[in-house]
Design a protein around this motif. Sequence first.
Motif, short mmCIF file in Angstrom:
data_model
loop_
_atom_site.label_atom_id
_atom_site.label_comp_id
_atom_site.label_asym_id
_atom_site.label_seq_id
_atom_site.Cartn_x
_atom_site.Cartn_y
_atom_site.Cartn_z
N SER A 111 0.82 -1.21 0.00
CA SER A 111 0.00 0.00 0.00
C SER A 111 0.85 1.27 0.00
O SER A 111 2.05 1.23 0.31
N LEU A 112 0.21 2.39 -0.33
CA LEU A 112 0.88 3.68 -0.33
C LEU A 112 0.84 4.22 1.11
O LEU A 112 0.10 5.14 1.45
N ILE A 126 6.99 4.77 2.95
CA ILE A 126 7.75 5.52 1.96
C ILE A 126 8.75 6.46 2.64
O ILE A 126 9.87 6.62 2.18
N ARG A 135 6.59 1.08 -3.03
CA ARG A 135 5.16 1.25 -2.74
C ARG A 135 4.52 2.28 -3.68
O ARG A 135 3.30 2.22 -3.93
N LEU A 136 5.31 3.22 -4.16
CA LEU A 136 4.78 4.23 -5.07
C LEU A 136 4.21 3.61 -6.34
O LEU A 136 3.30 4.17 -6.96
N ALA A 139 1.29 0.24 -5.11
CA ALA A 139 -0.02 0.69 -4.64
C ALA A 139 -0.97 0.97 -5.78
O ALA A 139 -2.20 0.87 -5.62
N THR A 140 -0.44 1.30 -6.97
CA THR A 140 -1.30 1.60 -8.11
C THR A 140 -1.92 0.35 -8.72
O THR A 140 -2.78 0.46 -9.60
N SER A 184 0.98 8.93 -6.94
CA SER A 184 1.60 8.45 -5.70
C SER A 184 2.57 9.48 -5.13
O SER A 184 2.57 9.75 -3.92
N PHE A 188 2.31 11.63 -1.59
CA PHE A 188 3.36 11.59 -0.57
C PHE A 188 3.86 12.99 -0.25
O PHE A 188 4.11 13.33 0.91
N ALA A 246 -3.91 11.73 -4.81
CA ALA A 246 -3.49 10.80 -5.87
C ALA A 246 -4.26 11.07 -7.16
O ALA A 246 -3.69 10.98 -8.26
#
Length: 297
Positions: A111-112, A126, A135-136, A139-140, A184, A188, A246
């Motif tokens: 996950s992000l 992250i 994760r960037l 997560a997508t 992502s 962040f 996002a």
Amino acid sequence: MLPDEPRQSTGPAPEGGLPGCYRHTQTATGITCTRCERPICPRCMVAASVGFQCPECVGEGHAGTRRATTRFGGALTQHGGLVTRVLVGINVVVWVLAAYVLRPRLAEVWSLASAGRDVSGGPYGIADGPDQWYRLVTATFLHLEWWHIGTNMLVLLWLGPPLEEALGRVRFLALYLVAGLGGSTFAFLVAGDWMQSLGASGAVFGLIGATIVMQLRNRAALGPAVAFLVFNLVVTFSRPTIDWRAHLGGLALGALTAFGLMYAPRARRGLVQGLTLAGALAVEAAMLGVGMALYGG
């Protein structure tokens, strides 16, 4: 020797009085290449508009033929939408694994997620450093609820094939990944001190932005695409559980990348498109760097 100058076989002539094929000298033949006039046997002759040609002349002719491309420089394919279907398949497989097979472990790892250094137990995810930056991207491709993946994949199946047909497979895949990564990294940058997010929505919003750019480029009707974008933005900001960061990050990077891919001048198309993708990645790297300065350990 000029291409149209007759060339003779250098091998020994076969029995029977006929010349030998220039490649298979022991095979007698009465057929010559219509371009270079060398004798060619049935194994070497290639049908041409008039008569037959040898393999070398056919190759020389193809070398001077310009490769057909899409309007924006991609390779033409017989089966459109292949990358779109592969992306949908990957998302569905990951959803099944995360929601039913490896739950909750896969969601925790992919996950992000991020917690800054000022949060108890941080930095985490992250913000913890390069070992967690995967994760960037992961997560997508991650979904847990059927309605979440269903909505995203329906939009992907609707918008993906026309964009893939116009851009070509490689450029379309690059656009999709850049948009997803843009969503992502922007999320962040804005909320990396404490965040938990997942889903392909950033990449999907990037395709919405790219569709609007393509309609502009083609001077086509903008109403339906803009209305669809407005509807999705209303939904985004009306539900507190949706990560609007996002969505907006994917929309911005997708639209800007599509602009560079679709408005690149024909004479320098490859260079401009390459610089566009490199520039988008540089922007995302900068957002990640600033986010790490704000929240990292």
